[in-house]
Design a protein around this motif. Sequence first.
Motif, PDB file in Angstrom:
ATOM      1  N   ALA A 281      10.002  31.684  35.206  1.00 31.82           N
ATOM      2  CA  ALA A 281       9.809  30.236  35.219  1.00 31.82           C
ATOM      3  C   ALA A 281      10.635  29.621  34.098  1.00 31.82           C
ATOM      4  O   ALA A 281      10.813  30.220  33.034  1.00 31.82           O
ATOM      5  N   SER A 282      11.145  28.412  34.334  1.00 28.16           N
ATOM      6  CA  SER A 282      11.946  27.716  33.329  1.00 28.16           C
ATOM      7  C   SER A 282      11.037  27.080  32.281  1.00 28.16           C
ATOM      8  O   SER A 282       9.803  27.150  32.376  1.00 28.16           O
ATOM      9  N   SER A 283      11.616  26.416  31.281  1.00 23.60           N
ATOM     10  CA  SER A 283      10.835  25.783  30.225  1.00 23.60           C
ATOM     11  C   SER A 283      10.002  24.619  30.752  1.00 23.60           C
ATOM     12  O   SER A 283       9.052  24.186  30.108  1.00 23.60           O
ATOM     13  N   THR A 284      10.327  24.115  31.928  1.00 25.37           N
ATOM     14  CA  THR A 284       9.533  23.039  32.542  1.00 25.37           C
ATOM     15  C   THR A 284       8.558  23.567  33.586  1.00 25.37           C
ATOM     16  O   THR A 284       7.906  22.793  34.285  1.00 25.37           O
ATOM     17  N   GLY A 285       8.458  24.911  33.721  1.00 27.79           N
ATOM     18  CA  GLY A 285       7.528  25.511  34.665  1.00 27.79           C
ATOM     19  C   GLY A 285       8.093  25.742  36.047  1.00 27.79           C
ATOM     20  O   GLY A 285       7.370  26.192  36.946  1.00 27.79           O
ATOM     21  N   GLU A 286       9.396  25.424  36.246  1.00 27.04           N
ATOM     22  CA  GLU A 286      10.002  25.617  37.564  1.00 27.04           C
ATOM     23  C   GLU A 286      10.247  27.106  37.818  1.00 27.04           C
ATOM     24  O   GLU A 286      10.782  27.829  36.971  1.00 27.04           O
TER      25      GLU A 286
END
Length: 535
Positions: A281-286
């Motif tokens: 997951a990315s830093s934005t939760g994606e």
Amino acid sequence: MTSAQIAGVLVLFSWSQVAAQLVGTGEISGKVVDVQNGNPIPKAALTLNLEGPRPATAIAITDSEGAFRFEALPAGVYQLQAERRGYQTLAYGTRVAGAKGTYLKLAEGSKREDLIIPLPMSSLIEGNIQGSDGSPSHDIPITLYRMIHRDGKLQALQEGMVQSDAIGSFRIPVSQPGRFCLVANQSPMQSYGMVFMNSKQVMLNLPAVYPPGCGDEQGERVELAAGARRSNVNLTLVSALAGQVKGKVILADRPVGTSQIQVRFRSLSPWPLAFQFSARASSTGELMPFNLGPGSYLVSAHYENGGEKQMSFTQIEVAPGESKEINLTPQPMLQLSCQVKVEGPKPERFRQIAIRIHAESRPDLFSIRATWSEGGACLLAELPGGLMRLSFPDLPPELYVKSAQLGNRNVLDTAFELHGNPSQDLQIVLSSAGASVSGEMEKPESGDQTPATVVVARIDPPAQTTPISTKTDAEGKFRVTSLAPGAYRVYAFDQLEPEAFENGFSLQQYLDSSQLIRVKDGDQAALKLSLIRRN
């Protein structure tokens, strides 16, 4: 000495002067034959084990007439086993591979002659493998798995592996009877769930499984008896278009760092298509898009920040070529405090027990274990909530679980809901004052005792656990301890395979041959049992 009198060499586990003390004047001799036609089996290996405080082993090889002889044996109780390539390995007096055979009692200077050990031939599975276009597939690894139930779960134990030949044929020998699955892999890494972290859809090679669905709990399996042959097993290799999955982990009140989130996918497909892996997951939760093979999956999101832990679960279905989007919202994880009390004397060296809690609907979803120590306090932590059930693996044999209470609820043998951190502790009471049952088998006319499997099954109150089983000793005696109060039926079988109950064996048809006992704490029941012959 003739060729039929090939003597075993006594090999001792204790050496030097002990060897001289164990040399005796007894003899054991006999023949190894084919169970189907009675023909002698030459070059079979015989292993003779002396039981007791000074164990020893002797080995002999049969001659061209299938004959063997062990000489200069000390008095004692022996177990005898025969093996030969192409045949099952069996102990004297048994028909079940891996089971103990008849105890052979040998007095000083006596002879046990004319023992016959009939060996069944190994079983065989043979067939062909082809591609999706019907053409033969060569050099494909084909693995045979023995399917058993252990600890309440269906498990696959690798039995053997071969490769298909130039015309797609294969033959796999099977050493012991049982239930089996065959799996052929054209590309093992892809077949077992290799995930391609890109946005381009791909074709995934899937295992060819025979029988189809044999990894299901209730699926069909290849059942082989001793010496049986299963022919015309046909496997077809297939591929499937992967689906695409993307989504987001949602935490409404804070930013999310990549190191704080773990997203895990667990395949719910039956073995061997089941696997698990983690996604990024990315830093934005994606969630980064990725390809996933068709099937059912359990998806969990785990969030941790300092001492705070949250988790969520969801189940998804992925069709071939489908684009799937998921959103996960972790919720605070729960914990359950517990207290353990022991009634009666504690067993020696008793320090701790394991307490297991798991989801009622899917015991394999998660499993949390807590360890109790001297103070009696324990903690079941990081629970997702929902319908739960308790179990107590590896409980010392001197103890039984007398009660488990959560508030005013009995949770020992029933599932219970867990929502929010309970205000009351889980109270667990263990007892060392359980009942015992001991006894012996009726004496056989020959004087040689065959080990019996004694089964003690609780019937009132009904128990969801597997019946207790134990083996009789060389004198035909047995003892079972730590029985909870209630009613039990006691059976004694001549042959009972390991994991028989978990593989569907039922006691119902043998009720008339069992003995009924009712016990309370501290009772010591004594029985004399008759052997139940299954075949």
